[in-house]
Design a protein around this motif. Structure first.
Motif, short mmCIF file in Angstrom:
data_model
loop_
_atom_site.label_atom_id
_atom_site.label_comp_id
_atom_site.label_asym_id
_atom_site.label_seq_id
_atom_site.Cartn_x
_atom_site.Cartn_y
_atom_site.Cartn_z
N THR A 65 2.77 -0.30 0.20
CA THR A 65 1.71 -1.27 0.51
C THR A 65 0.64 -1.25 -0.58
O THR A 65 0.13 -2.30 -0.97
CB THR A 65 1.08 -0.95 1.87
N GLN A 66 0.32 -0.04 -1.04
CA GLN A 66 -0.68 0.07 -2.11
C GLN A 66 -0.24 -0.73 -3.34
O GLN A 66 -1.02 -1.49 -3.92
CB GLN A 66 -0.86 1.55 -2.47
N LEU A 68 1.84 -3.22 -3.43
CA LEU A 68 1.83 -4.66 -3.13
C LEU A 68 0.41 -5.21 -3.18
O LEU A 68 0.13 -6.25 -3.79
CB LEU A 68 2.44 -4.88 -1.74
N LEU A 69 -0.52 -4.46 -2.57
CA LEU A 69 -1.90 -4.94 -2.53
C LEU A 69 -2.55 -4.92 -3.91
O LEU A 69 -3.36 -5.78 -4.23
CB LEU A 69 -2.74 -4.11 -1.55
N ASN A 70 -2.17 -3.93 -4.72
CA ASN A 70 -2.69 -3.90 -6.10
C ASN A 70 -2.36 -5.20 -6.82
O ASN A 70 -3.19 -5.76 -7.52
CB ASN A 70 -2.09 -2.72 -6.86
#
Lengths: 352, 300
Positions: A65-66, A68-70
């Motif tokens: 998720t990190q 992807l969010l980055n």
């Protein structure tokens, strides 16, 4: 230099204080930002998964998720209704639709015709002013029928009509016919759009056919053979045909009985009728042709003529009936409307 | 002879609107989900479908009545139910001795089955067992982990189905602070693990936020059982994009560094010589002049 060191120390402290946003992966994730989708194809640590299942999965999900969010935070942003949003690219994963792509609606017969002729729909006002009732009457729909009834509380009997005829009933019948014609056309258009072959005459398919309809069906079926029903055996209880509505009557000719004199005379008649043909002189047609030719000539002349002139025409010896919009000031006689004296001269342009 | 009897116009405006909404569109709405129960459903299945229904509200319908349906034997009743509810995704839960806790997920195209897969749920934890919560209608991030999602052809198709089921609304922009939900599917050799977490954005030393997750539920451990996939031809037909939805490149429009839009226009040649200017009586040709002009034309 003290200041620089100070700043560096502060930065280091800061980064110590906060956890990092970097994640290391052997194989990079496949991201589909349009669908907020990430695919991590790295090998799973199966041992870890067995021993500390939930913890391992949570960490795995966090890392992915990190990442992807980055990527999402790097997207260009935009302000919409006082909210800052990130603009997403179109999704790369192809997913099936729910329903097939919409097809263009097939045109109705009228629409096809209008398209061909270049007829465009004109916007009409919703209501029309009526002088008799002194009110705006809607063209259709709500309150139209009531106002119409007010307006038509009495109906004029036309001059040449039967005075005992019910004009109201006649009007209602006319309206009914219009409605059913429209319904017929609607169904025909649907049949055309769905490419269903509709029989031209004979039998519409009805839910509960009447005996009349069934009789006609039997008649049609009877004559629907190659010999037009000549050798068709009779069914038990079949009604005799009163008249053959479908097939034309066959005239029997007995060639053996014709005498030689009769035969000769009939042949001579045919020869006479062919040889004695005289060309018919259709005056109206001839005049029309002449008029057309002259008009055509003039229009050709106009096309070649560059400078824009007036519309004056030469005088011709054509009767005024055949002309439209010419400049001969002959009063019209033939087409005076005798029924209603409002317009005076009916059809064509008004003259003074 | 084909009959024309059932060509009926909708009589009311409302009915017309409903029928129009069901017609194919260029840009489609969110796919509606239908939750069905078979002859018997265990508590696990009932909880599962309830939770999944909560996740997909308001684009979902849950039917509580039991149905004597076996989708892998006869799909027609499911198709009918979906048509009645205008749904194109279905969740069918049934349990029996041979197939305990079986959840079938499928999708339709044009009212007909496209593909469906059957899972057997081994372990289930519902929303109630966790404290975290998210607002309704949150679009989830989807994460697929495990090399099997790419290596196995079967799982690749299952992935497409799962994305279709869980992705929610199709959007072109997102409020970054509103990303609060992530669903992860992990494919191991024998299991598919679905985990759902709440995202918490924490401060970090950089501009990017530090992501922390909290268990949200539901947690589903399931095994892939029977499958029925669409033929390649049908899938290709279903994936077609209408011409209107394809964006065309904009020609002759550019933007400079200051953000000003520049457009280039192509004009046809203007016939200045023959253009109609204002009409005036004084400039009109007299009859005699016209006659002369015509005669000279004829002579030429």
């Amino acid at each position: 230099m003290d200041i620089l060191e100070d700043i560096l120390q502060k930065e280091a402290k800061k980064s110590e204080k906060y956890k990092t946003t970097d994640v290391e992966k052997n194989v990079e994730l496949e991201l589909d930002l349009g669908n907020l989708l990430a695919l991590d194809t790295n090998d799973l640590n199966l041992q870890e998964l067995k021993s500390h299942k939930e913890k391992y999965l949570l960490n795995l999900a966090r890392d992915n998720t990190q990442l992807l969010l980055n990527k999402l935070w790097d997207l260009p942003s935009e302000r919409r209704e006082d909210i800052v949003v990130a603009k997403l690219p179109a999704g790369t994963l192809r997913l099936p639709r729910e329903k097939p792509c919409p097809k263009p609606k097939p045109l109705t017969k009228w629409q096809e015709y209008a398209l061909e002729k270049g007829i465009k729909k004109k916007k009409k006002t919703n209501a029309v002013w009526d002088d008799i009732v002194q009110k705006w009457i809607p063209r259709f729909g709500y309150k139209k029928a009531e106002l119409e009834r007010q307006k038509d509380w009495v109906l004029e009997v036309p001059g040449n009509a039967d005075p005992m005829e019910d004009q109201f009933a006649k009007k209602a019948e006319k309206k009914k016919e219009k409605v059913s014609k429209n319904e017929f056309q609607r169904l025909r258009n649907i049949a055309k759009a769905k490419k269903i072959k509709v029989p031209k005459e004979g039998l519409p398919s009805v839910a509960n056919p009447s005996s009349d309809l069934l009789n006609t069906a039997a008649k049609v079926a009877r004559v629907s053979t190659a010999s037009l029903g000549k050798f068709q055996p009779k069914l038990p209880k079949e009604k005799t045909l009163k008249e053959n509505v479908i097939a034309p009557k066959r005239v029997k000719r007995d060639h053996s009985k014709i005498s030689s004199i009769d035969e000769k005379s009939s042949h001579l008649k045919i020869i006479d009728s062919i040889l004695g043909k005289k060309p018919k002189l259709d005056i109206e047609k001839a005049v029309n042709r002449q008029v057309f030719q002259e008009q055509h000539e003039r229009s050709e002349e106009k096309k070649t003529q560059k400078s824009k002139g007036g519309k004056k025409r030469r005088k011709t010896s054509i009767p005024s009936k055949a002309r439209k919009g010419g400049k001969i000031s002959k009063p019209r006689v033939g087409k005076v409307n005798t029924k209603k004296g409002k317009g005076g001269v009916g059809g064509g342009r008004k003259r003074r | 002879m084909p009959s024309l009897q059932r060509v009926q116009k909708p009589t009311t405006r409302k009915g017309k609107k409903i029928l129009l909404a069901k017609e194919p569109k260029v840009f489609e709405d969110v796919k509606k989900k239908l939750f069905l129960t078979g002859r018997k459903a265990s508590e696990v299945l009932r909880n599962c479908s309830k939770d999944l229904y909560k996740l997909s509200k308001p684009h979902a319908v849950i039917l509580s009545r039991k149905n004597d349906i076996l989708p892998f034997e006869n799909i027609v009743p499911v198709e009918n139910l979906c048509r009645n509810n205008d749904a194109s995704l279905f969740f069918f839960s049934t349990t029996n001795k041979k197939r305990p806790n079986s959840l079938t997920i499928g999708r339709l195209f044009d009212g007909r089955l496209l593909d469906m897969v059957e899972f057997c749920i081994n372990d289930y934890k519902s929303f109630d067992q966790f404290t975290a919560s998210i607002p309704a209608e949150t679009k989830p991030c989807l994460v697929f982990s495990g090399e099997l999602w790419e290596q196995s052809q079967e799982l690749a198709k299952v992935k497409s189905l799962l994305v279709d089921v869980f992705r929610g609304e199709v959007i072109d922009a997102v409020r970054l602070q509103g990303l609060e939900h992530v669903i992860m599917f992990t494919a191991t050799n024998d299991n598919i693990l679905m985990r759902s977490y709440q995202i918490q954005l924490k401060k970090s030393s950089t501009k990017l936020p530090r992501v922390e997750l909290e268990d949200l539920g539901p947690h589903i451990d399931m095994v892939l059982k029977r499958t029925k996939f669409a033929s390649e031809d049908l899938m290709k037909r279903a994936c077609r994009t209408p011409q209107e939805a394809k964006s065309k490149p904009k020609k002759n429009v550019s933007k400079d560094a200051l953000g000003t839009t520049h457009g280039r226009i192509h004009m046809g040649k203007q016939k200045v010589g023959t253009i109609q200017t204002r009409k005036m009586k004084g400039l009109k040709k007299t009859a005699a002049e016209k006659r002369v002009a015509r005669k000279s034309k004829k002579a030429n």
